[in-house]
Design an enzyme around this catalytic site. Structure first.
Site, PDB file in Angstrom:
ATOM      1  CG  ASN A  62     -22.348  80.564 -73.926  1.00 14.92           C
ATOM      2  OD1 ASN A  62     -22.886  79.649 -74.554  1.00 14.92           O
ATOM      3  ND2 ASN A  62     -21.250  80.373 -73.204  1.00 14.92           N
ATOM      4  CG  HIS A  64     -22.417  76.370 -75.456  1.00  7.16           C
ATOM      5  ND1 HIS A  64     -22.450  76.703 -74.124  1.00  7.16           N
ATOM      6  CD2 HIS A  64     -23.198  75.256 -75.555  1.00  7.16           C
ATOM      7  CE1 HIS A  64     -23.213  75.848 -73.469  1.00  7.16           C
ATOM      8  NE2 HIS A  64     -23.682  74.958 -74.326  1.00  7.16           N
ATOM      9  CG  ASP A  91     -20.730  67.744 -75.949  1.00  6.68           C
ATOM     10  OD1 ASP A  91     -21.535  66.836 -75.684  1.00  6.68           O
ATOM     11  OD2 ASP A  91     -21.078  68.920 -76.140  1.00  6.68           O
ATOM     12  CD  GLU A 110     -18.604  77.347 -73.150  1.00  8.62           C
ATOM     13  OE1 GLU A 110     -19.469  78.120 -73.606  1.00  8.62           O
ATOM     14  OE2 GLU A 110     -18.824  76.610 -72.173  1.00  8.62           O
TER      15      GLU A 110
END
EC number: 3.5.99.6
Length: 235
Positions: A128, A130, A62, A135
């Protein structure tokens, strides 16, 4: 899914490096790479080794949208500083964080991934759950896409910027399908803040609400983690 408990990140880097050597001996050509603190000791092992990477290809997970590659907070800059300058690859691909033409960049990067199937993918994990910048709620069949970052992700990354307002709100990320297409995967997790995500990843339901739980569907995943990250798994 294999879980390896390590004392710390230094030991974790050494364990991952041994896995890498095994994959290279078996003909691996393309590595999928990640940024952040979790893989740093692994990259140090690579840099300090006598292995030649000049015939290998790398693809990164990314990149932030809106940061040039020479911006110290960009992931391209991170990779140059921590790996590529010391241990050049034949080719190293990262998404370009172009603000004006993100959709074209998404198409370009999906084609790169199609042309360079990943033999070993390196991952970290967010609080979380990810992986990459996928996400919660990201479809498991997603490919490279433009991401609106969760507030929790922005807050977690704010420590790298002068103020939270400077943190980019968008990124271009490999999709979950791209990640699962890798032949083998190593995921690093360190610290108590990752414990809940790791527990769900290993033993929770497979759900798009926890992107890393998709790894349960992959045949060759190794999680390298310390006691804190594994604390909820062991209870």
């Amino acid at each position: 899914m294999k879980v390896i408990k390590v004392e710390n990140q230094v030991q974790g880097g050494k364990v991952a490096f041994e896995i890498l050597k095994e994959k290279l001996a078996n003909g691996a050509q393309t590595l999928g790479l990640a940024t952040g603190s979790s893989p740093l000791e692994f990259y140090k092992e690579i840099v300090e080794s006598n292995l030649d990477f000049s015939n290998l290809t790398s693809v990164n997970l990314d990149e932030y949208v809106g940061l040039d590659g020479d911006n110290p907070q960009s992931y391209r800059y991170f990779m140059q500083e921590n790996l590529f300058n010391q241990k050049p690859f034949k080719e190293s691909f990262l998404p370009r964080g172009v603000k004006d033409n993100a959709e074209a960049e998404v198409e370009r990067y999906n084609q790169i991934l199609a042309d360079h199937p990943v033999d070993l993918q390196i991952l970290g994990i967010g609080r979380n759950g990810h992986i990459g910048f996928n996400e919660p709620g990201t479809p498991f069949d997603s490919q490279t896409h433009l991401v609106e970052l969760d507030q929790s992700t922005i807050e977690a990354n704010a420590r790298f910027f002068a103020k939270i307002e400077d943190v980019p709100t968008q990124a271009i990320s490999m999709g979950i399908k791209n990640i699962l297409d890798a032949k083998s995967i190593i995921l690093f997790a360190y610290g108590e803040s990752k414990a809940e995500a790791i527990a769900g990843t290993v033993s929770g339901p497979v759900t798009e609400n926890l992107p890393a739980s998709s790894l349960q569907n992959h045949p060759d995943v190794t999680i390298i983690a310390d006691a804190e990250a594994l604390s909820l798994l062991e209870k």
